[in-house]
Write a protein that holds these residues in place. Structure first.
Motif, PDB file in Angstrom:
ATOM      1  N   ASN A 178       0.820  -1.221   0.000  1.00 26.66           N
ATOM      2  CA  ASN A 178       0.000   0.000   0.000  1.00 26.66           C
ATOM      3  C   ASN A 178       0.848   1.262   0.000  1.00 26.66           C
ATOM      4  O   ASN A 178       0.404   2.322   0.439  1.00 26.66           O
ATOM      5  N   THR A 179       2.091   1.148  -0.502  1.00 26.66           N
ATOM      6  CA  THR A 179       2.963   2.319  -0.567  1.00 26.66           C
ATOM      7  C   THR A 179       3.263   2.650  -2.018  1.00 26.66           C
ATOM      8  O   THR A 179       3.119   1.806  -2.917  1.00 26.66           O
ATOM      9  N   SER A 180       3.682   3.865  -2.255  1.00 28.01           N
ATOM     10  CA  SER A 180       3.992   4.322  -3.608  1.00 28.01           C
ATOM     11  C   SER A 180       5.033   3.410  -4.241  1.00 28.01           C
ATOM     12  O   SER A 180       6.075   3.122  -3.645  1.00 28.01           O
ATOM     13  N   GLY A 181       4.752   2.943  -5.441  1.00 35.57           N
ATOM     14  CA  GLY A 181       5.647   2.040  -6.129  1.00 35.57           C
ATOM     15  C   GLY A 181       5.444   0.588  -5.749  1.00 35.57           C
ATOM     16  O   GLY A 181       5.976  -0.309  -6.413  1.00 35.57           O
ATOM     17  N   ASN A 182       4.719   0.339  -4.682  1.00 37.83           N
ATOM     18  CA  ASN A 182       4.428  -1.034  -4.246  1.00 37.83           C
ATOM     19  C   ASN A 182       2.948  -1.174  -3.906  1.00 37.83           C
ATOM     20  O   ASN A 182       2.575  -1.769  -2.898  1.00 37.83           O
ATOM     21  N   MET A 183       2.115  -0.624  -4.766  1.00 37.27           N
ATOM     22  CA  MET A 183       0.684  -0.594  -4.503  1.00 37.27           C
ATOM     23  C   MET A 183      -0.002  -1.793  -5.166  1.00 37.27           C
ATOM     24  O   MET A 183       0.085  -1.971  -6.385  1.00 37.27           O
ATOM     25  N   ALA A 184      -0.630  -2.633  -4.354  1.00 39.60           N
ATOM     26  CA  ALA A 184      -1.392  -3.753  -4.904  1.00 39.60           C
ATOM     27  C   ALA A 184      -2.556  -3.224  -5.735  1.00 39.60           C
ATOM     28  O   ALA A 184      -3.180  -2.219  -5.377  1.00 39.60           O
ATOM     29  N   ASP A 185      -2.830  -3.874  -6.860  1.00 37.75           N
ATOM     30  CA  ASP A 185      -3.918  -3.408  -7.731  1.00 37.75           C
ATOM     31  C   ASP A 185      -5.182  -4.247  -7.570  1.00 37.75           C
ATOM     32  O   ASP A 185      -6.172  -4.024  -8.251  1.00 37.75           O
ATOM     33  N   CYS A 186      -5.170  -5.216  -6.663  1.00 35.71           N
ATOM     34  CA  CYS A 186      -6.363  -6.032  -6.445  1.00 35.71           C
ATOM     35  C   CYS A 186      -6.323  -6.604  -5.034  1.00 35.71           C
ATOM     36  O   CYS A 186      -5.264  -7.056  -4.576  1.00 35.71           O
ATOM     37  N   PHE A 187      -7.469  -6.613  -4.340  1.00 33.10           N
ATOM     38  CA  PHE A 187      -7.514  -7.034  -2.933  1.00 33.10           C
ATOM     39  C   PHE A 187      -8.965  -7.116  -2.496  1.00 33.10           C
ATOM     40  O   PHE A 187      -9.871  -6.693  -3.230  1.00 33.10           O
ATOM     41  N   GLU A 188      -9.205  -7.676  -1.330  1.00 35.57           N
ATOM     42  CA  GLU A 188     -10.524  -7.641  -0.703  1.00 35.57           C
ATOM     43  C   GLU A 188     -10.571  -6.418   0.196  1.00 35.57           C
ATOM     44  O   GLU A 188      -9.777  -6.285   1.128  1.00 35.57           O
ATOM     45  N   GLY A 189     -11.499  -5.521  -0.052  1.00 29.53           N
ATOM     46  CA  GLY A 189     -11.619  -4.301   0.760  1.00 29.53           C
ATOM     47  C   GLY A 189     -10.489  -3.341   0.499  1.00 29.53           C
ATOM     48  O   GLY A 189     -10.544  -2.523  -0.419  1.00 29.53           O
ATOM     49  N   SER A 190      -9.431  -3.414   1.283  1.00 32.11           N
ATOM     50  CA  SER A 190      -8.235  -2.586   1.135  1.00 32.11           C
ATOM     51  C   SER A 190      -7.021  -3.492   1.287  1.00 32.11           C
ATOM     52  O   SER A 190      -7.095  -4.556   1.918  1.00 32.11           O
ATOM     53  N   PRO A 191      -5.877  -3.103   0.725  1.00 29.69           N
ATOM     54  CA  PRO A 191      -4.728  -4.006   0.749  1.00 29.69           C
ATOM     55  C   PRO A 191      -4.048  -4.069   2.119  1.00 29.69           C
ATOM     56  O   PRO A 191      -4.112  -3.139   2.927  1.00 29.69           O
ATOM     57  N   VAL A 192      -3.376  -5.211   2.343  1.00 30.14           N
ATOM     58  CA  VAL A 192      -2.480  -5.356   3.488  1.00 30.14           C
ATOM     59  C   VAL A 192      -1.302  -4.408   3.262  1.00 30.14           C
ATOM     60  O   VAL A 192      -0.882  -4.181   2.123  1.00 30.14           O
ATOM     61  N   PRO A 193      -0.731  -3.815   4.322  1.00 29.04           N
ATOM     62  CA  PRO A 193       0.442  -2.950   4.137  1.00 29.04           C
ATOM     63  C   PRO A 193       1.582  -3.674   3.428  1.00 29.04           C
ATOM     64  O   PRO A 193       1.650  -4.900   3.364  1.00 29.04           O
ATOM     65  N   THR A 194       2.502  -2.884   2.915  1.00 28.19           N
ATOM     66  CA  THR A 194       3.655  -3.412   2.182  1.00 28.19           C
ATOM     67  C   THR A 194       4.528  -4.277   3.097  1.00 28.19           C
ATOM     68  O   THR A 194       4.778  -3.927   4.255  1.00 28.19           O
ATOM     69  N   LEU A 195       4.984  -5.420   2.555  1.00 27.96           N
ATOM     70  CA  LEU A 195       5.839  -6.332   3.317  1.00 27.96           C
ATOM     71  C   LEU A 195       7.315  -6.012   3.067  1.00 27.96           C
ATOM     72  O   LEU A 195       7.654  -5.135   2.279  1.00 27.96           O
ATOM     73  N   SER A 196       8.179  -6.783   3.737  1.00 27.51           N
ATOM     74  CA  SER A 196       9.634  -6.626   3.570  1.00 27.51           C
ATOM     75  C   SER A 196      10.286  -8.003   3.643  1.00 27.51           C
ATOM     76  O   SER A 196       9.615  -9.023   3.812  1.00 27.51           O
ATOM     77  N   ASN A 197      11.636  -8.010   3.556  1.00 23.71           N
ATOM     78  CA  ASN A 197      12.363  -9.281   3.630  1.00 23.71           C
ATOM     79  C   ASN A 197      12.200  -9.970   4.978  1.00 23.71           C
ATOM     80  O   ASN A 197      12.421 -11.180   5.093  1.00 23.71           O
ATOM     81  N   THR A 198      11.815  -9.226   5.984  1.00 25.60           N
ATOM     82  CA  THR A 198      11.762  -9.797   7.337  1.00 25.60           C
ATOM     83  C   THR A 198      10.359  -9.804   7.928  1.00 25.60           C
ATOM     84  O   THR A 198      10.192 -10.164   9.102  1.00 25.60           O
ATOM     85  N   ASP A 246     -13.477 -10.073   4.986  1.00 23.15           N
ATOM     86  CA  ASP A 246     -13.354  -9.786   3.552  1.00 23.15           C
ATOM     87  C   ASP A 246     -12.774  -8.398   3.298  1.00 23.15           C
ATOM     88  O   ASP A 246     -13.072  -7.765   2.286  1.00 23.15           O
ATOM     89  N   ASN A 247     -11.957  -7.939   4.237  1.00 17.03           N
ATOM     90  CA  ASN A 247     -11.204  -6.695   4.052  1.00 17.03           C
ATOM     91  C   ASN A 247      -9.762  -6.986   4.475  1.00 17.03           C
ATOM     92  O   ASN A 247      -9.473  -7.128   5.670  1.00 17.03           O
ATOM     93  N   ASN A 248      -8.872  -7.115   3.483  1.00 20.77           N
ATOM     94  CA  ASN A 248      -7.501  -7.527   3.779  1.00 20.77           C
ATOM     95  C   ASN A 248      -6.823  -6.621   4.805  1.00 20.77           C
ATOM     96  O   ASN A 248      -6.120  -7.105   5.703  1.00 20.77           O
ATOM     97  N   ALA A 249      -7.031  -5.316   4.696  1.00 22.39           N
ATOM     98  CA  ALA A 249      -6.364  -4.393   5.610  1.00 22.39           C
ATOM     99  C   ALA A 249      -6.815  -4.601   7.051  1.00 22.39           C
ATOM    100  O   ALA A 249      -6.014  -4.455   7.990  1.00 22.39           O
ATOM    101  N   LYS A 250      -8.079  -4.947   7.252  1.00 22.74           N
ATOM    102  CA  LYS A 250      -8.600  -5.161   8.600  1.00 22.74           C
ATOM    103  C   LYS A 250      -8.286  -6.555   9.128  1.00 22.74           C
ATOM    104  O   LYS A 250      -8.178  -6.759  10.342  1.00 22.74           O
ATOM    105  N   ASP A 251      -8.151  -7.519   8.199  1.00 22.50           N
ATOM    106  CA  ASP A 251      -8.003  -8.911   8.618  1.00 22.50           C
ATOM    107  C   ASP A 251      -6.557  -9.296   8.940  1.00 22.50           C
ATOM    108  O   ASP A 251      -6.329 -10.301   9.629  1.00 22.50           O
ATOM    109  N   PHE A 252      -5.566  -8.521   8.431  1.00 22.20           N
ATOM    110  CA  PHE A 252      -4.157  -8.904   8.581  1.00 22.20           C
ATOM    111  C   PHE A 252      -3.374  -7.862   9.386  1.00 22.20           C
ATOM    112  O   PHE A 252      -3.721  -6.680   9.409  1.00 22.20           O
TER     113      PHE A 252
END
Length: 418
Positions: free
Chosen positions: A358-378, A392-398
């Motif tokens: 959900n960050t600039s350059g790493n924005m998911a273009d498909c999801f349930e509700g709203s996207p989960v925040p951007t992940l990292s190597n860790t 059924d809302n990724n941002a709320k569920d994760f």
């Protein structure tokens, strides 16, 4: 005594005469019935008590296919003349009054007599015509139903029943017979919410009132009780395996059965598509194993290995080879192995779907509700409540946390209270 030549004056004597001329006596059936396409016949005859019958002919209007054949005249006085009234298989449906005239040998004026046969050619018996949907799909745990019906153009449908093997929870109810010939009989095919997962060919047989042998017809409804979307969920996503700073060597995706019934994963797949990079234009697929996932049980899919990392995953339940994006992408759990097409797909057997980034350059273009925040190597995406939470809302569920993969041998979690 008068002399022989004595005349009796005033007395007249009538000339002697024979008995009265008797009438011809025909013998014909009153009716002759058949069905169009089926030939039939009947014997006819006539006698003349004081003469011979020498001829017979149909004197009513000509009907194609109805003939009088094989005439045999009377061999002597008071014996029968015979013939055969034939109705061919080409005679059109209808009712015909066939008059047969017999003629005898009286002179100088032959005597005649007639008889009439009512010939009925019925239309062919028309088949029962059922109307049933070819398929009925129901999500497991939910009830479903569909209307079915049947008509008989020349009869009355009087009953319906399932004749295929009995399936618990699948019933034919609310049957209503056809009120009249040509009317519609109807019923409801019901699938209870307790019906087990599976595909069932349900044969419904309809019966009419034909006599002496009732006619039947059958239609088949393919009932599929399928896993309800969300019965199994994606519980963790991690794409940093083997990358800089990562402890784990492999990417992974974890799923959880958070329903109350076992789910067979046979023929299912996990699919992934990153937001950017060389693989962003298509979905990659890892087929799952033939595994029955119990309620509250986890299942671990190991994916590609990076160059770094120091720890192996717990024993995976399935080993795949695609690379899970460590920052943004989307993951689909699908009840088949056909690669998804659209960047943001729908239907196509999708059981669960997670979009992250959900960050600039790493924005998911498909999801349930709203996207989960951007992940990292860790960091990994974790479904809340040990994988049970699902709005059924990724941002709320994760939430984002350290990767902690679980497999089918890990302790079960009870989601039934949520």
């Amino acid at each position: 005594t008068a002399p022989a030549n004595t005349a009796f004056r005033g007395v007249a004597f009538a000339p002697s005469s024979g008995p009265p001329n008797e009438a011809i006596v025909p013998s014909c059936p009153a009716t002759l019935n058949t069905t169009q396409g089926t030939a039939t016949s009947a014997g006819v005859s006539a006698t003349d008590p004081d003469g011979r019958v020498l001829d017979a002919a149909i004197t009513s209007g000509s009907v194609a296919g109805i003939t009088l054949d094989n005439f045999v005249e009377s061999p002597s006085d008071n014996t029968a003349a015979t013939a055969t009234l034939n109705v061919s298989n080409t005679t059109a449906a209808g009712t015909y009054h066939v008059t047969i005239e017999y003629t005898n040998d009286d002179t100088p004026t032959p005597q005649t007599a007639t008889c009439t046969v009512v010939v009925t050619v019925n239309p062919p018996n028309q088949a029962i015509a059922p109307t049933c949907p070819t398929a009925l799909n129901v999500s497991h745990g939910n009830a479903g139903s569909t209307g079915v019906s049947a008509t008989d153009p020349d009869g009355t449908v009087t009953s319906a029943a399932i004749i295929s093997a009995s399936v618990a929870g699948i019933t034919l109810d609310s049957f209503s017979p056809a009120g009249t010939s040509g009317g519609t009989a109807s019923a409801i095919l019901n699938v209870a919410n307790t019906t087990a997962l599976g595909t069932y060919n349900v044969d419904i047989q309809w019966t009419n009132n034909d006599s002496p042998s009732p006619q039947t017809a059958t239609c088949t409804v393919v009932v599929t009780v399928q896993v309800a979307p969300g019965s199994v969920v994606i519980s963790q996503v991690y794409g940093g395996g083997g990358n800089t700073g990562a402890t784990l060597k492999n990417d992974y995706i974890e799923i959880l059965n958070h329903s109350s019934v076992p789910v067979d994963l046979s023929g299912w797949s996990i699919q992934h598509r990153p937001t950017g990079g060389p693989f962003a234009s298509s979905w990659t697929v890892t087929p799952l194993t033939n595994f029955v996932l119990q309620p509250g049980q986890y299942y671990l899919i190991q994916e590609s290995q990076g160059a770094g990392g120091t720890e192996d995953l717990p024993t995976p339940d399935k080993i795949g080879s695609f690379t899970v994006s460590s920052t943004s992408g989307k993951v689909a759990l699908v009840s088949n192995t056909t690669p998804l097409i659209a960047s943001c797909p729908s239907g196509s057997g999708i059981i669960d779907f997670v979009g992250y980034g959900n960050t600039s350059g790493n924005m998911a273009d498909c999801f349930e509700g709203s996207p989960v925040p951007t992940l990292s190597n860790t960091t990994a995406a974790h479904r809340k409540n040990d994988g049970c939470f699902d709005t059924d809302n990724n941002a709320k569920d994760f939430f984002i946390g350290d990767p902690t993969p679980r497999n089918s041998s890990s302790p079960f979690t009870d989601c039934t209270g949520l």
